[in-house]
Scaffold this motif. Sequence first.
Motif, PDB file in Angstrom:
ATOM      1  N   GLY A 187       0.814  -1.207   0.000  1.00  0.00           N
ATOM      2  CA  GLY A 187       0.000   0.000   0.000  1.00  0.00           C
ATOM      3  C   GLY A 187       0.850   1.261   0.000  1.00  0.00           C
ATOM      4  O   GLY A 187       0.566   2.228  -0.717  1.00  0.00           O
ATOM      5  N   GLN A 188       1.922   1.258   0.799  1.00  0.00           N
ATOM      6  CA  GLN A 188       2.806   2.428   0.854  1.00  0.00           C
ATOM      7  C   GLN A 188       3.539   2.630  -0.467  1.00  0.00           C
ATOM      8  O   GLN A 188       3.723   3.760  -0.913  1.00  0.00           O
ATOM      9  CB  GLN A 188       3.800   2.256   2.004  1.00  0.00           C
ATOM     10  CG  GLN A 188       3.165   2.365   3.377  1.00  0.00           C
ATOM     11  CD  GLN A 188       4.101   1.919   4.491  1.00  0.00           C
ATOM     12  OE1 GLN A 188       5.046   1.142   4.266  1.00  0.00           O
ATOM     13  NE2 GLN A 188       3.839   2.404   5.705  1.00  0.00           N
ATOM     14  N   THR A 213       1.126   4.268  -2.996  1.00  0.00           N
ATOM     15  CA  THR A 213       0.680   5.645  -2.761  1.00  0.00           C
ATOM     16  C   THR A 213       1.818   6.626  -2.513  1.00  0.00           C
ATOM     17  O   THR A 213       1.579   7.820  -2.330  1.00  0.00           O
ATOM     18  CB  THR A 213      -0.282   5.700  -1.557  1.00  0.00           C
ATOM     19  OG1 THR A 213       0.389   5.174  -0.398  1.00  0.00           O
ATOM     20  CG2 THR A 213      -1.540   4.905  -1.840  1.00  0.00           C
ATOM     21  N   GLU A 268       1.750  10.776  -2.328  1.00  0.00           N
ATOM     22  CA  GLU A 268       2.107  11.501  -1.109  1.00  0.00           C
ATOM     23  C   GLU A 268       3.162  12.574  -1.407  1.00  0.00           C
ATOM     24  O   GLU A 268       3.082  13.706  -0.904  1.00  0.00           O
ATOM     25  CB  GLU A 268       2.640  10.517  -0.067  1.00  0.00           C
ATOM     26  CG  GLU A 268       2.897  11.149   1.295  1.00  0.00           C
ATOM     27  CD  GLU A 268       3.322  10.120   2.329  1.00  0.00           C
ATOM     28  OE1 GLU A 268       3.682  10.528   3.441  1.00  0.00           O
ATOM     29  OE2 GLU A 268       3.287   8.905   2.008  1.00  0.00           O
ATOM     30  N   LYS A 320      -4.596  12.650   2.118  1.00  0.00           N
ATOM     31  CA  LYS A 320      -4.629  11.249   2.526  1.00  0.00           C
ATOM     32  C   LYS A 320      -5.924  10.563   2.120  1.00  0.00           C
ATOM     33  O   LYS A 320      -5.914   9.422   1.644  1.00  0.00           O
ATOM     34  CB  LYS A 320      -4.447  11.158   4.045  1.00  0.00           C
ATOM     35  CG  LYS A 320      -4.399   9.721   4.551  1.00  0.00           C
ATOM     36  CD  LYS A 320      -4.132   9.662   6.052  1.00  0.00           C
ATOM     37  CE  LYS A 320      -4.082   8.206   6.524  1.00  0.00           C
ATOM     38  NZ  LYS A 320      -3.855   8.126   7.985  1.00  0.00           N
ATOM     39  N   ARG A 379      -5.742   9.718  -1.472  1.00  0.00           N
ATOM     40  CA  ARG A 379      -4.785   8.627  -1.697  1.00  0.00           C
ATOM     41  C   ARG A 379      -5.419   7.287  -1.352  1.00  0.00           C
ATOM     42  O   ARG A 379      -5.279   6.311  -2.098  1.00  0.00           O
ATOM     43  CB  ARG A 379      -3.520   8.822  -0.845  1.00  0.00           C
ATOM     44  CG  ARG A 379      -2.722  10.059  -1.169  1.00  0.00           C
ATOM     45  CD  ARG A 379      -1.282   9.936  -0.647  1.00  0.00           C
ATOM     46  NE  ARG A 379      -1.184   9.609   0.773  1.00  0.00           N
ATOM     47  CZ  ARG A 379      -1.056  10.502   1.763  1.00  0.00           C
ATOM     48  NH1 ARG A 379      -1.067  11.807   1.475  1.00  0.00           N
ATOM     49  NH2 ARG A 379      -0.937  10.108   3.003  1.00  0.00           N
ATOM     50  N   GLU A 380      -6.110   7.231  -0.234  1.00  0.00           N
ATOM     51  CA  GLU A 380      -6.720   5.970   0.202  1.00  0.00           C
ATOM     52  C   GLU A 380      -7.839   5.544  -0.736  1.00  0.00           C
ATOM     53  O   GLU A 380      -8.014   4.339  -0.991  1.00  0.00           O
ATOM     54  CB  GLU A 380      -7.239   6.120   1.634  1.00  0.00           C
ATOM     55  CG  GLU A 380      -6.113   6.246   2.667  1.00  0.00           C
ATOM     56  CD  GLU A 380      -6.637   6.384   4.079  1.00  0.00           C
ATOM     57  OE1 GLU A 380      -7.865   6.601   4.250  1.00  0.00           O
ATOM     58  OE2 GLU A 380      -5.830   6.277   5.023  1.00  0.00           O
ATOM     59  N   ARG A 381      -8.570   6.502  -1.259  1.00  0.00           N
ATOM     60  CA  ARG A 381      -9.634   6.172  -2.209  1.00  0.00           C
ATOM     61  C   ARG A 381      -9.043   5.606  -3.508  1.00  0.00           C
ATOM     62  O   ARG A 381      -9.519   4.612  -4.036  1.00  0.00           O
ATOM     63  CB  ARG A 381     -10.469   7.413  -2.496  1.00  0.00           C
ATOM     64  CG  ARG A 381     -11.666   7.134  -3.419  1.00  0.00           C
ATOM     65  CD  ARG A 381     -12.661   8.292  -3.423  1.00  0.00           C
ATOM     66  NE  ARG A 381     -12.051   9.553  -3.831  1.00  0.00           N
ATOM     67  CZ  ARG A 381     -11.812  10.564  -3.009  1.00  0.00           C
ATOM     68  NH1 ARG A 381     -12.136  10.476  -1.722  1.00  0.00           N
ATOM     69  NH2 ARG A 381     -11.252  11.683  -3.452  1.00  0.00           N
ATOM     70  N   LEU A 417      -6.120   4.160  -3.815  1.00  0.00           N
ATOM     71  CA  LEU A 417      -5.526   2.868  -3.494  1.00  0.00           C
ATOM     72  C   LEU A 417      -6.592   1.773  -3.467  1.00  0.00           C
ATOM     73  O   LEU A 417      -6.400   0.687  -4.025  1.00  0.00           O
ATOM     74  CB  LEU A 417      -4.813   2.941  -2.139  1.00  0.00           C
ATOM     75  CG  LEU A 417      -4.218   1.630  -1.613  1.00  0.00           C
ATOM     76  CD1 LEU A 417      -3.140   1.118  -2.549  1.00  0.00           C
ATOM     77  CD2 LEU A 417      -3.657   1.834  -0.200  1.00  0.00           C
ATOM     78  N   LYS A 418      -7.718   2.058  -2.838  1.00  0.00           N
ATOM     79  CA  LYS A 418      -8.792   1.069  -2.759  1.00  0.00           C
ATOM     80  C   LYS A 418      -9.318   0.702  -4.148  1.00  0.00           C
ATOM     81  O   LYS A 418      -9.505  -0.482  -4.461  1.00  0.00           O
ATOM     82  CB  LYS A 418      -9.931   1.625  -1.895  1.00  0.00           C
ATOM     83  CG  LYS A 418     -11.106   0.678  -1.752  1.00  0.00           C
ATOM     84  CD  LYS A 418     -12.219   1.298  -0.910  1.00  0.00           C
ATOM     85  CE  LYS A 418     -13.419   0.363  -0.824  1.00  0.00           C
ATOM     86  NZ  LYS A 418     -14.525   0.991  -0.041  1.00  0.00           N
TER      87      LYS A 418
END
Length: 370
Positions: free
Chosen positions: A93-94, A97, A101, A107, A110-112, A114-115
């Motif tokens: 994951g890191q 993204t 970043e 954030k 980024r999480e959206r 990634l998902k």
Amino acid sequence: MGFLDIDNVTKSYGTVEVLHRVDISVGEGEFLVLVGPSGCGKSTLLNMIAGLEDITSGTISINGRVVNEVHPSRRNIAMVFQSYALYPNMTVGQNMTFGLEMHGVPKAERERALKDVAQLLQIGHLLDRKPGQLSGGQRQRVAMGRALVRDPDVFLFDEPLSNLDAKLRVDMRTEIKKLHHRLGRTTVYVTHDQIEALTLSTRIAVMNKGHVQQLGTPREIYDRPANTFVASFMGNPSMNLMPARIVVRDGAPHAQVTLDGASQKLLRLGQPALAAQDGREVILGLRPEAITDEGGADSSAQLVEQVDHVVSVVEPAGADTFAAFTVGGRDVVARLRANSQPRVGAQFPFRLNMDKAVVFDPRTEARIGD
């Protein structure tokens, strides 16, 4: 004007020019494959698009903007490398993204991203693992995911499948094609594997010694190669290239080839323009699948010739049987049906689909007749 324009681009190292006046226009959503042998300049050209190599002369434009002097981070491109280039100390994951970043993406965004990408690539269960805990195929998906989260204008792939085994290469090739159909993003893909080039691309640029030998659709490249290099490089087995002479009979052009000893055979040609080349020495090109057995011949073909010849090699290959014989001192490979029964040292009635024949100039090696 295309979405990605490579205009009269050259690349030199000192006094040595390694890319010679490359002109390629790539439409929005197109999948262009750069293919050629090692050292032909395809990866250098890709790196110039990415901004990792300077341009000696010419221009490269993305979405109407000249990017010659634009830093790689500001070109809105995403690149997938042969080596994956994952950070071993970061989780999946890191890794995916990290670029977002660095560009200050919030954030939550980024999480959206990634998902969504993890779901698309079916790697959601791997997000907390380190690269060292992944298989080669999983690492390749992560490298692709890191590119996808960027939502770039152009995707660049530098031989991304070369480190995978044969079966996984086929599987990943299918996945990349599905992704392109789904996302519709402009893509430039480098490979030395002509099967990858033919199956993935909407267009192919065949390169050799820093020159683009031919730019066209997979069908154009395969059926109407511009020269003998393209004919022999694209296809597995490659196109058969046989010495021949143009002979006109009843106003129609034929290719005269030499079989065993001094025996000769006239093979009709489907290009009427070749009648003007009467007596000219040429190279006759036929793909292996255009040379087959009686039952395997294309029923829709207009010009089918039979050549009875002694078989020199037989290679069973599952769904096909390959058989070789000699024409004009050169080995010719035929792709026969699996249940064909050619025997080494025995005569076999080969059927040649002359609708598929192409003719080249032995001096310039360029295709002639159309």
